[in-house]
Design a protein around this motif. Sequence first.
Motif, PDB file in Angstrom:
ATOM      1  N   LYS A 139     -52.642 -31.199  16.069  1.00 48.47           N
ATOM      2  CA  LYS A 139     -51.724 -32.028  15.278  1.00 48.47           C
ATOM      3  C   LYS A 139     -50.290 -31.880  15.768  1.00 48.47           C
ATOM      4  N   GLY A 140     -49.879 -30.624  15.993  1.00 45.06           N
ATOM      5  CA  GLY A 140     -48.505 -30.382  16.417  1.00 45.06           C
ATOM      6  C   GLY A 140     -48.184 -31.008  17.755  1.00 45.06           C
ATOM      7  N   ASP A 152     -46.724 -32.857   9.642  1.00 48.49           N
ATOM      8  CA  ASP A 152     -47.817 -32.216  10.373  1.00 48.49           C
ATOM      9  C   ASP A 152     -48.352 -31.062   9.525  1.00 48.49           C
ATOM     10  N   PHE A 176     -49.948 -36.507   9.781  1.00 48.56           N
ATOM     11  CA  PHE A 176     -51.028 -36.141  10.692  1.00 48.56           C
ATOM     12  C   PHE A 176     -51.918 -35.122  10.005  1.00 48.56           C
ATOM     13  N   ALA A 205     -48.268 -34.982  17.278  1.00 52.97           N
ATOM     14  CA  ALA A 205     -47.194 -35.397  16.373  1.00 52.97           C
ATOM     15  C   ALA A 205     -45.838 -35.232  17.045  1.00 52.97           C
ATOM     16  N   SER A 206     -45.654 -34.120  17.756  1.00 52.52           N
ATOM     17  CA  SER A 206     -44.388 -33.868  18.443  1.00 52.52           C
ATOM     18  C   SER A 206     -44.117 -34.916  19.519  1.00 52.52           C
ATOM     19  N   ALA A 218     -43.398 -29.846  10.562  1.00 50.90           N
ATOM     20  CA  ALA A 218     -44.667 -29.133  10.518  1.00 50.90           C
ATOM     21  C   ALA A 218     -44.602 -28.059   9.450  1.00 50.90           C
ATOM     22  N   CYS A 259     -43.128 -38.112  17.831  1.00 50.68           N
ATOM     23  CA  CYS A 259     -41.779 -38.007  17.284  1.00 50.68           C
ATOM     24  C   CYS A 259     -40.740 -38.238  18.370  1.00 50.68           C
ATOM     25  N   HIS A 316     -40.035 -34.162  13.579  1.00 55.25           N
ATOM     26  CA  HIS A 316     -41.377 -33.611  13.437  1.00 55.25           C
ATOM     27  C   HIS A 316     -41.301 -32.488  12.415  1.00 55.25           C
TER      28      HIS A 316
END
Length: 296
Positions: A75-76, A148, A67, A79-80, A92, A83, A90
Amino acid sequence: MADLVRLLSKLRVASGASSPCLLRCLSSSAASFQSENQIPSHPVHPLTYSPDLTRTDPKDRNVQWVFLGCPGVGKGTYASRLCSLLGVPHIATGDLVRDELSSSGDLSAQLKEIVNQGKLVSDEIILRLLSKRLEAGEAKGESGFILDGFPRTIKQAEILEGMIDIDLVVNLKLREDVLIEKCLGRRLCSQCKKSFNIASIDVKDENGNPAMSMAPLLPPENCMSKLITRPDDTEEVVRERLRIYNDKSQPVEDFYRSRGKLLEFDLPGGIPESWPKLLEALDLDDYEEKQSAATA
């Protein structure tokens, strides 16, 4: 896992037509695995040590995605969520850095100075932290991941390609004035360590940009008195981080675009508006419904 592989093998965009980007991502990953010697055609930058990672046939593992996006774009968050939906870890780089900052490791003091000045962490440090995390995950039997916040530079992208296969790169985009307001509204609970955002965003359409509203992500009552602001979330530091990111992001986007792995996604608003659209772009909306039904 078999259902997920079948799903990913027929990814489509929301219109129902086959997505060339996503299909190229799958085929390029398979082609990379099947190549005779696995030696990339680009120069690989040396590391201080070589990570011990195994390349696995895409049909025998879960997704390996990246990401991208400006600091504060979300993004977090997205993405989380993905996931959790896909059952992958995930990873990061921001979390890796913060974990190191809170430790008494050799890099802690150096990282504190870098972060407080709003500068990007060096390739060498990030790669040391990331390689350690990927090796630990592989040792535990993890399958797949979503990265991430990495890679941020063309050098990082080249090194990552030499380390492990990436199937798809999702590039999240958001107008800059909204990004800055979001970053200035970020808060962290000093006790539970969860992130929140107190910014209530409501911008009008102007200069060709559509109107956009985002509700705040407020903490529960027991966290309200424990909220802290990250030291790098000042307007001056945020603007400098965005400037640095924008200067370095274009070559990374071009790198993955040339490989047919880049999917660009413009966030239309907050989570309620953006999450369903992102699932549609990835053709995962039906998958979420099946997962929800299976756990009901």
